[in-house]
Design an enzyme around this catalytic site. Structure first.
Site, PDB file in Angstrom:
ATOM      1  N   ASN A  12      34.096  24.361  73.349  1.00  0.00           N
ATOM      2  CA  ASN A  12      33.762  23.249  72.462  1.00  0.00           C
ATOM      3  C   ASN A  12      32.274  23.343  72.121  1.00  0.00           C
ATOM      4  O   ASN A  12      31.432  23.034  72.954  1.00  0.00           O
ATOM      5  CB  ASN A  12      34.086  21.923  73.180  1.00  0.00           C
ATOM      6  CG  ASN A  12      33.651  20.710  72.380  1.00  0.00           C
ATOM      7  OD1 ASN A  12      33.310  20.820  71.201  1.00  0.00           O
ATOM      8  ND2 ASN A  12      33.656  19.547  73.027  1.00  0.00           N
ATOM      9  N   TRP A  13      32.001  23.772  70.918  1.00  0.00           N
ATOM     10  CA  TRP A  13      30.595  23.981  70.527  1.00  0.00           C
ATOM     11  C   TRP A  13      29.886  22.677  70.198  1.00  0.00           C
ATOM     12  O   TRP A  13      28.684  22.674  69.941  1.00  0.00           O
ATOM     13  CB  TRP A  13      30.519  24.926  69.311  1.00  0.00           C
ATOM     14  CG  TRP A  13      30.903  26.347  69.595  1.00  0.00           C
ATOM     15  CD1 TRP A  13      31.365  26.861  70.782  1.00  0.00           C
ATOM     16  CD2 TRP A  13      30.869  27.459  68.680  1.00  0.00           C
ATOM     17  NE1 TRP A  13      31.615  28.204  70.669  1.00  0.00           N
ATOM     18  CE2 TRP A  13      31.314  28.608  69.377  1.00  0.00           C
ATOM     19  CE3 TRP A  13      30.524  27.590  67.349  1.00  0.00           C
ATOM     20  CZ2 TRP A  13      31.408  29.866  68.785  1.00  0.00           C
ATOM     21  CZ3 TRP A  13      30.610  28.849  66.749  1.00  0.00           C
ATOM     22  CH2 TRP A  13      31.041  29.975  67.467  1.00  0.00           C
ATOM     23  N   LYS A  14      30.613  21.585  70.149  1.00  0.00           N
ATOM     24  CA  LYS A  14      30.044  20.268  69.819  1.00  0.00           C
ATOM     25  C   LYS A  14      29.209  20.357  68.539  1.00  0.00           C
ATOM     26  O   LYS A  14      29.543  21.121  67.635  1.00  0.00           O
ATOM     27  CB  LYS A  14      29.237  19.730  71.000  1.00  0.00           C
ATOM     28  CG  LYS A  14      30.034  19.752  72.306  1.00  0.00           C
ATOM     29  CD  LYS A  14      29.479  18.873  73.360  1.00  0.00           C
ATOM     30  CE  LYS A  14      30.266  19.055  74.642  1.00  0.00           C
ATOM     31  NZ  LYS A  14      29.999  18.049  75.627  1.00  0.00           N
ATOM     32  N   HIS A  97      38.365  13.253  72.511  1.00  0.00           N
ATOM     33  CA  HIS A  97      37.286  13.657  73.419  1.00  0.00           C
ATOM     34  C   HIS A  97      36.533  12.403  73.862  1.00  0.00           C
ATOM     35  O   HIS A  97      36.351  11.468  73.082  1.00  0.00           O
ATOM     36  CB  HIS A  97      36.353  14.638  72.705  1.00  0.00           C
ATOM     37  CG  HIS A  97      35.391  15.307  73.633  1.00  0.00           C
ATOM     38  ND1 HIS A  97      34.271  14.679  74.113  1.00  0.00           N
ATOM     39  CD2 HIS A  97      35.406  16.546  74.189  1.00  0.00           C
ATOM     40  CE1 HIS A  97      33.627  15.516  74.915  1.00  0.00           C
ATOM     41  NE2 HIS A  97      34.299  16.655  74.985  1.00  0.00           N
ATOM     42  N   GLU A  99      33.502  11.839  74.219  1.00  0.00           N
ATOM     43  CA  GLU A  99      32.323  11.512  73.393  1.00  0.00           C
ATOM     44  C   GLU A  99      32.755  10.736  72.142  1.00  0.00           C
ATOM     45  O   GLU A  99      32.014   9.889  71.653  1.00  0.00           O
ATOM     46  CB  GLU A  99      31.555  12.803  73.040  1.00  0.00           C
ATOM     47  CG  GLU A  99      30.778  13.313  74.248  1.00  0.00           C
ATOM     48  CD  GLU A  99      30.470  14.790  74.235  1.00  0.00           C
ATOM     49  OE1 GLU A  99      30.627  15.450  73.189  1.00  0.00           O
ATOM     50  OE2 GLU A  99      30.083  15.307  75.305  1.00  0.00           O
ATOM     51  N   GLU A 169      39.330  15.571  81.549  1.00  0.00           N
ATOM     52  CA  GLU A 169      37.874  15.669  81.494  1.00  0.00           C
ATOM     53  C   GLU A 169      37.253  14.413  82.096  1.00  0.00           C
ATOM     54  O   GLU A 169      37.072  13.401  81.381  1.00  0.00           O
ATOM     55  CB  GLU A 169      37.413  15.820  80.045  1.00  0.00           C
ATOM     56  CG  GLU A 169      37.893  17.086  79.387  1.00  0.00           C
ATOM     57  CD  GLU A 169      36.868  17.607  78.388  1.00  0.00           C
ATOM     58  OE1 GLU A 169      36.488  18.770  78.500  1.00  0.00           O
ATOM     59  OE2 GLU A 169      36.424  16.833  77.526  1.00  0.00           O
ATOM     60  N   GLY A 175      28.847  17.497  80.636  1.00  0.00           N
ATOM     61  CA  GLY A 175      27.447  17.695  80.266  1.00  0.00           C
ATOM     62  C   GLY A 175      26.463  17.242  81.325  1.00  0.00           C
ATOM     63  O   GLY A 175      25.263  17.128  81.067  1.00  0.00           O
ATOM     64  N   SER A 215      31.544  20.474  82.905  1.00  0.00           N
ATOM     65  CA  SER A 215      30.586  21.374  83.549  1.00  0.00           C
ATOM     66  C   SER A 215      31.239  22.623  84.155  1.00  0.00           C
ATOM     67  O   SER A 215      30.875  23.053  85.255  1.00  0.00           O
ATOM     68  CB  SER A 215      29.761  20.617  84.599  1.00  0.00           C
ATOM     69  OG  SER A 215      29.040  19.575  83.975  1.00  0.00           O
ATOM     70  N   GLY A 236      32.161  23.120  77.446  1.00  0.00           N
ATOM     71  CA  GLY A 236      31.162  22.673  76.482  1.00  0.00           C
ATOM     72  C   GLY A 236      29.941  23.572  76.501  1.00  0.00           C
ATOM     73  O   GLY A 236      29.927  24.655  75.903  1.00  0.00           O
ATOM     74  N   GLY A 237      28.924  23.147  77.216  1.00  0.00           N
ATOM     75  CA  GLY A 237      27.622  23.822  77.213  1.00  0.00           C
ATOM     76  C   GLY A 237      27.692  25.328  77.428  1.00  0.00           C
ATOM     77  O   GLY A 237      27.035  26.097  76.720  1.00  0.00           O
TER      78      GLY A 237
HETATM   79  C1  PEP Z   1      33.305  19.210  76.798  1.00  0.00           C
HETATM   80  O1  PEP Z   1      32.607  19.239  75.819  1.00  0.00           O
HETATM   81  O2  PEP Z   1      34.481  18.924  76.662  1.00  0.00           O
HETATM   82  C2  PEP Z   1      32.724  19.544  78.099  1.00  0.00           C
HETATM   83  C3  PEP Z   1      33.511  19.603  79.125  1.00  0.00           C
HETATM   84  O3  PEP Z   1      31.372  19.798  78.150  1.00  0.00           O
HETATM   85  P1  PEP Z   1      30.568  20.491  79.361  1.00  0.00           P
HETATM   86  O4  PEP Z   1      31.307  21.742  79.733  1.00  0.00           O
HETATM   87  O5  PEP Z   1      29.210  20.764  78.790  1.00  0.00           O
HETATM   88  O6  PEP Z   1      30.534  19.530  80.500  1.00  0.00           O
END
Ligand code: PEP
Length: 262
Positions: A12-14, A97, A99, A169, A175, A215, A236-237
Site C-alpha cells: 500500500n503506497w498510500k 482502510h 485511515e 490491521e 505506521g 508494521s 505500508g511503509g
Molecule cells: C497499511 O498501510 O495498511 C499498513 C499496514 O501500513 P504500515 O505497514 O506502514 O504499518
C-alpha cells in the site's frame, strides 16, 4: 498458513511518490519478483495507476487502488468509481482502510457500499478490519472486529463474498513500528475465520484469505507467515523500499533457503 490458500503480499503506497519514483519502484518490484509462492499486488495512488499499469503489463504483479466511490458514475467531484479503476487496469482495491475510517469518517455502512461497488465492477476487494488501541485495552477487540466484519459482509451472496480478501490491521500497529506479535495476529485471524464460518459456512471460511497488516517488515514477515491463519500481508511503509519489500515477498523462499535476514 494453509497451503490451499494462495498467499497475497500487497504493498500500500498510500499518498506517496510522484510519477518518476512510482515508475522506478514498480520496475524494481517487477524485476525482483521472480516466481515466488505468493501473489503480489501494488496498491498505488490514483495518479500513478496508468504509469504502473503499463510497467506491470505481462508481469505477475497485480495492480490495485486504495479507495473508491460506491456510485458507478455521476456528479461526485473528486471521486473515482470502481468501474474507472477496473478500466484503468486494477485487479484489487482496498476498502475500509483504517485511515479512511478514522481520518475521513468512513462508517461501516459506507464501507459496505464500497465493497458492493467494487465487486459489481469486477474488482477484488481487500477489506480492512481492525481495532484501535483503546478498544484493545478495554477488551473490545472482538466486538470491534465482529461489527466491522458483519456490517461489510451481511447481505452479500456467498459467491460474491468469496472474492474478498480480508486484512486484519490493528490500528495501533499501522505506521507505528509496533507489530502485533505472531500470536496476537493468529488469535485475531482465527477469530475472523470463525466469523466467516458463522456468516457463510466452513467452506467459505477455510478458503478466505486473511492478510495481516501493521508494521510488517523484512524482520517479522517469516514469523507472521508461519502462523496457520495468516495468509499474507498488507504492507505500508516497507512497500516503498524495494529491497525490504522484495524480502517480504520472498518470505518463504528465503526462509526455506536459510538466508539470513537483513
Ligand atoms: C497499511 O498501510 O495498511 C499498513 C499496514 O501500513 P504500515 O505497514 O506502514 O504499518
Amino acid at each position: 498458513m494453509n497451503p490451499k490458500r494462495i498467499p497475497l503480499i500487497a504493498g500500500n503506497w498510500k499518498m506517496h511518490l510522484g510519477l518518476a519514483d512510482a515508475a522506478k519502484l514498480a520496475r524494481e518490484i517487477r524485476e525482483g519478483v521472480g516466481a515466488g509462492d505468493a501473489e503480489v499486488a501494488l496498491l498505488v495512488p490514483f495518479t500513478a495507476l496508468a504509469v504502473v499499469a503499463e510497467i506491470l503489463k505481462g508481469s505477475p504483479v497485480k495492480l490495485g487502488a486504495q479507495n473508491l466511490h460506491w456510485e458507478p458514475q455521476g456528479a461526485f467531484t473528486g471521486e473515482i468509481s470502481a468501474f474507472q479503476l477496473a478500466d484503468a487496469g486494477c485487479r484489487y482495491a482496498i476498502v475500509g482502510h483504517s485511515e479512511r475510517r478514522r481520518l475521513f469518517g468512513e462508517t461501516s455502512a459506507i464501507v459496505a457500499k464500497k465493497l458492493a461497488a467494487a465487486l459489481a465492477a469486477g474488482l477484488l476487494p481487500i477489506l480492512c478490519v481492525g481495532e484501535t488501541l483503546e478498544e484493545r485495552e478495554s477488551q473490545k477487540t472482538w466486538g470491534a472486529l465482529t461489527e466491522q466484519f458483519r456490517a461489510a459482509l451481511t447481505g452479500l451472496p456467498p459467491v460474491e463474498a468469496a472474492k474478498i480478501t480480508l486484512a486484519y490491521e490493528p490500528v495501533w500497529a499501522i505506521g507505528t513500528g509496533k507489530t502485533a506479535s505472531p500470536a496476537q495476529a493468529e488469535e485475531a485471524h482465527a477469530f475472523i475465520r470463525k466469523l466467516a464460518s458463522q456468516a457463510h459456512g466452513e467452506g467459505f471460511a477455510s478458503a478466505l484469505r486473511i492478510l495481516y497488516g501493521g508494521s510488517v517488515k523484512a524482520e517479522n514477515i517469516d514469523a507472521l507467515m508461519a502462523q496457520p491463519d495468516v495468509d499474507g500481508a498488507l504492507v505500508g511503509g516497507e512497500s516503498l523500499k524495494p529491497i525490504s519489500f522484495l524480502r517480504i515477498i520472498h518470505y518463504k523462499t528465503l526462509a526455506a533457503a536459510g538466508t539470513r535476514r537483513p
